[in-house]
Design a protein around this motif. Sequence first.
Motif, PDB file in Angstrom:
ATOM      1  N   ASN A   1      -0.860   8.054   4.754  1.00  0.00           N
ATOM      2  CA  ASN A   1      -1.917   7.850   3.580  1.00  0.00           C
ATOM      3  C   ASN A   1      -1.160   7.114   2.632  1.00  0.00           C
ATOM      4  N   LEU A   2      -1.313   5.804   2.234  1.00  0.00           N
ATOM      5  CA  LEU A   2      -0.602   5.055   1.245  1.00  0.00           C
ATOM      6  C   LEU A   2      -0.708   5.605  -0.065  1.00  0.00           C
ATOM      7  N   ASP A   3      -1.859   6.384  -0.131  1.00  0.00           N
ATOM      8  CA  ASP A   3      -2.001   6.842  -1.738  1.00  0.00           C
ATOM      9  C   ASP A   3      -1.072   8.119  -1.996  1.00  0.00           C
ATOM     10  N   ILE A   4      -0.359   8.661  -1.035  1.00  0.00           N
ATOM     11  CA  ILE A   4       0.305   9.675  -1.432  1.00  0.00           C
ATOM     12  C   ILE A   4       1.846   9.225  -2.074  1.00  0.00           C
ATOM     13  N   THR A   5       2.245   8.099  -1.630  1.00  0.00           N
ATOM     14  CA  THR A   5       3.418   7.311  -2.388  1.00  0.00           C
ATOM     15  C   THR A   5       2.903   6.779  -3.692  1.00  0.00           C
ATOM     16  N   LYS A   6       3.858   7.313  -4.530  1.00  0.00           N
ATOM     17  CA  LYS A   6       3.469   6.890  -6.176  1.00  0.00           C
ATOM     18  C   LYS A   6       3.516   5.544  -6.348  1.00  0.00           C
ATOM     19  N   ARG A   7       4.619   4.761  -5.554  1.00  0.00           N
ATOM     20  CA  ARG A   7       4.506   3.332  -6.098  1.00  0.00           C
ATOM     21  C   ARG A   7       3.307   2.718  -5.489  1.00  0.00           C
ATOM     22  N   ASN A   8       2.438   3.188  -4.612  1.00  0.00           N
ATOM     23  CA  ASN A   8       1.580   2.507  -4.095  1.00  0.00           C
ATOM     24  C   ASN A   8       0.119   2.555  -4.992  1.00  0.00           C
ATOM     25  N   GLN A   9       0.162   3.280  -5.814  1.00  0.00           N
ATOM     26  CA  GLN A   9      -0.974   3.549  -6.899  1.00  0.00           C
ATOM     27  C   GLN A   9      -0.907   2.625  -7.836  1.00  0.00           C
TER      28      GLN A   9
ATOM     29  N   GLN B   1      -3.704  -3.346 -13.313  1.00  0.00           N
ATOM     30  CA  GLN B   1      -3.807  -4.081 -12.182  1.00  0.00           C
ATOM     31  C   GLN B   1      -4.948  -4.222 -11.317  1.00  0.00           C
ATOM     32  N   LEU B   2      -5.628  -2.903 -11.437  1.00  0.00           N
ATOM     33  CA  LEU B   2      -7.335  -2.817 -11.031  1.00  0.00           C
ATOM     34  C   LEU B   2      -8.015  -4.006 -11.816  1.00  0.00           C
ATOM     35  N   LYS B   3      -7.738  -3.989 -13.191  1.00  0.00           N
ATOM     36  CA  LYS B   3      -8.488  -5.018 -13.918  1.00  0.00           C
ATOM     37  C   LYS B   3      -8.266  -6.360 -13.642  1.00  0.00           C
ATOM     38  N   CYS B   4      -7.076  -6.698 -13.150  1.00  0.00           N
ATOM     39  CA  CYS B   4      -6.822  -8.025 -12.639  1.00  0.00           C
ATOM     40  C   CYS B   4      -7.412  -8.507 -11.189  1.00  0.00           C
ATOM     41  N   ILE B   5      -7.323  -7.246 -10.258  1.00  0.00           N
ATOM     42  CA  ILE B   5      -8.087  -7.857  -9.096  1.00  0.00           C
ATOM     43  C   ILE B   5      -9.512  -8.075  -9.403  1.00  0.00           C
ATOM     44  N   ASP B   6     -10.130  -7.338 -10.299  1.00  0.00           N
ATOM     45  CA  ASP B   6     -11.863  -7.272 -10.457  1.00  0.00           C
ATOM     46  C   ASP B   6     -12.049  -8.580 -11.170  1.00  0.00           C
TER      47      ASP B   6
ATOM     48  N   VAL C   1      -6.069 -16.283 -14.128  1.00  0.00           N
ATOM     49  CA  VAL C   1      -6.002 -14.870 -13.439  1.00  0.00           C
ATOM     50  C   VAL C   1      -5.002 -14.444 -12.364  1.00  0.00           C
ATOM     51  N   LEU C   2      -4.665 -15.575 -11.702  1.00  0.00           N
ATOM     52  CA  LEU C   2      -3.660 -15.262 -10.521  1.00  0.00           C
ATOM     53  C   LEU C   2      -2.167 -15.403 -11.119  1.00  0.00           C
ATOM     54  N   ASN C   3      -2.034 -16.065 -12.328  1.00  0.00           N
ATOM     55  CA  ASN C   3      -0.620 -16.033 -13.125  1.00  0.00           C
ATOM     56  C   ASN C   3      -0.491 -14.529 -13.489  1.00  0.00           C
ATOM     57  N   THR C   4      -1.745 -13.940 -13.905  1.00  0.00           N
ATOM     58  CA  THR C   4      -1.331 -12.730 -14.465  1.00  0.00           C
ATOM     59  C   THR C   4      -1.360 -11.632 -13.526  1.00  0.00           C
ATOM     60  N   ILE C   5      -1.545 -11.734 -12.341  1.00  0.00           N
ATOM     61  CA  ILE C   5      -1.431 -10.933 -11.103  1.00  0.00           C
ATOM     62  C   ILE C   5       0.101 -11.162 -10.629  1.00  0.00           C
ATOM     63  N   TYR C   6       0.583 -12.409 -11.005  1.00  0.00           N
ATOM     64  CA  TYR C   6       1.846 -12.485 -10.664  1.00  0.00           C
ATOM     65  C   TYR C   6       2.690 -11.711 -11.546  1.00  0.00           C
ATOM     66  N   GLU C   7       2.315 -11.578 -12.645  1.00  0.00           N
ATOM     67  CA  GLU C   7       3.189 -10.894 -13.567  1.00  0.00           C
ATOM     68  C   GLU C   7       2.947  -9.492 -13.259  1.00  0.00           C
ATOM     69  N   LYS C   8       1.853  -8.985 -13.178  1.00  0.00           N
ATOM     70  CA  LYS C   8       1.581  -7.405 -13.034  1.00  0.00           C
ATOM     71  C   LYS C   8       1.944  -6.720 -11.713  1.00  0.00           C
ATOM     72  N   PHE C   9       1.845  -7.716 -10.898  1.00  0.00           N
ATOM     73  CA  PHE C   9       2.422  -7.171  -9.465  1.00  0.00           C
ATOM     74  C   PHE C   9       3.766  -7.682  -9.018  1.00  0.00           C
ATOM     75  N   GLY C  10       4.922  -7.284  -9.635  1.00  0.00           N
ATOM     76  CA  GLY C  10       6.107  -8.005  -9.480  1.00  0.00           C
ATOM     77  C   GLY C  10       6.718  -7.538  -8.178  1.00  0.00           C
ATOM     78  N   LEU C  11       7.394  -8.413  -7.583  1.00  0.00           N
ATOM     79  CA  LEU C  11       8.104  -8.291  -6.243  1.00  0.00           C
ATOM     80  C   LEU C  11       9.621  -8.405  -6.525  1.00  0.00           C
ATOM     81  N   ARG C  12      10.283  -7.461  -5.654  1.00  0.00           N
ATOM     82  CA  ARG C  12      11.715  -7.483  -5.812  1.00  0.00           C
ATOM     83  C   ARG C  12      12.267  -7.274  -4.494  1.00  0.00           C
ATOM     84  N   ASP C  13      13.627  -7.724  -4.334  1.00  0.00           N
ATOM     85  CA  ASP C  13      14.304  -7.692  -3.062  1.00  0.00           C
ATOM     86  C   ASP C  13      14.889  -6.371  -2.920  1.00  0.00           C
TER      87      ASP C  13
END
Length: 656
Positions: free
Chosen positions: A345-353, A358-363, A434-446
Amino acid sequence: VDAIVVAADHLRRETEGKHGFAAKRVMLFSNAATTFNDHSLKTILDSLRRQDIIVDAIGPTWGQQDEEDDNEENNHPGAPMDMNGHENGDENSDANRPTTNGHQHRTPKKPLTQQQQTGIRVIGEIVNTTDGTLFTFREALTILSVHQAKLVKPTATKYIMQLADLKLHICTYIQVKDNKPAIFRLKKVYARDPTTEIKVDRGRYTKDEQDQEIEKEELTDGFRYGTTFVPINKETLDEMKYQSEKCFAIIAFSDANMMRRSIYLGDTVYEVISEPGFEEEAQAFAGLVQAMYETNTVAIVRKCFSERSAPEIGFLRPHIAHDHICMYYIKLPFAEDLREFEFDNLDITKRNQLNEEQLKCIDNLITTMDLTHADRGGDEAFRPEVVFNPYVQRMFQSIARRAVTPDEPLSLSNTIMEMNETLLRSVASKSKRVLNTIYEKFGLRDTDRRQKITTGDALFGNIDSSTKRRLDENENVEEPTADSTAAPADSGSFESQAAAKKKAALRNIGTLTPVEDFKLLIEQGSPSFSEVSKQMCNIILELVHNSHADALFEKAFQCLQCLRETCINKLEPKVFNDLEILLKRQASTMDGRKDFWQKIIDEKFSLITSEECVESNVIPVEANKFLEEETPVENINNAGTTNEQDGDDEDLFDLI
């Protein structure tokens, strides 16, 4: 004009006195640049009308219509500027035209001559009089670049629906079907020289030193039963085949909510209606559909297309719309076709919530990319009824491209997408912010690469020395580098955490706990049983060979016991039997190994017999003889071995 007269005369002679023609059409392909005589044009038009001949023309621009197209293209965002200085109405037969693979040619436009303008006027009059259509070169190339499959008239498949003693005549039609391209028999074509005749020659030869050819009449089908091939002739096969009959029987009813979308099978949905001509049965069919609709029920059906077809199971879902009553048939899987997978269950991990932003950006992204009202006039874009199958289009474009330019590489462009380039640019421009906003809200790191566990107080904390030594010796456990920001683990639960991490990262059998590792890998199912058993055999041999006196004999014997039980359960007796044969041979040739073989004899730990496993060819008498006597190993009737091994020890070592 002369060409139209010749074509009309040809149509008249070929169709006079004949029937069955849907229409008579003349396709005029011209740039309207040649001289002509239009004195008898009125007579020609009267003749075309009397013969019901339609004239379509493909040529240069046809006036105001193309001027609007040019203006529209110039108004596109990012459209190239006209560097030639020509006004609207220029010749654009080559400009922006798509090719067979979707490339765009950017060629300069040139003005129409006086002769072309006169010719366009005359051609337009002929086409309008005969109710034809005008196509520009660009429009014709666009149409020709789209490949449409041949339309097939739907045909009904008739069944007799059985419900207890009730029998109803029904018809099934294909409602939805996966659109697949036709099968091309290109394997017999030599592309570099199409005139070369290719012949297929098949031969059957014995797999031995003689390599003799065998006639087809001398062959007999054989089926594997364990390690033995059982020959069965064609007559026996025909008698053993399942004998079915055409049927469409309702065997049960179920709640419609039980039919989850995940268990739908097949690529076709059939519409089931009552067969015309049976009025009383049609009323009974309508009553059945109405009752199922009101009770939210579906019917479980056993269906068999013909006597030569395998039966299948499906369900009927009622459908009522206006005055149309029918049912939809969808195929279902059998019990052995289902595969159940369990995932964490991915919802158990806190970082996956996700948070609210972020939900508003996807909408917002879903809203901006909605195609419901994206087309001109607020209509739906890319409707399935009007969009051709991209897979089919791409295949035909590749064939056309290879035929025209065989030496050039194939393009990855898509003509359907390029024909709707304006729409795509519009949707992309709306979604960019909207894609630029998603890029900011969903940050990726190595993240740091996974590495082996190393010893140290910073990693292990306050744990006992035995646990630390066990983790040091196990080379199969991999763990990501410790993060300085991570919360310190509870010392009381360290062993359980280490065990869970070891279970997730285990890939090979270690010498510390080989039995536990072997059982764990078998439960995981990866790697395969053959690979895991090979590792276990290597561990057993390593323990026996590296043992100081009999220090490791007990652990090796436990591994041997575990391997024997698993081989019996997995119906793989050959793995254990080959290993024991190898152990017996090594015990007689290597000093110090006879004590381990003597332990096997004392425990009566012999080969796996046919009574213990059906896949074994070793009878109990041979198994007892194997332990009691110094029998040559080559003569043992082992599972999968023959009496003609000639002492090939390499086969056993290849297995290990």
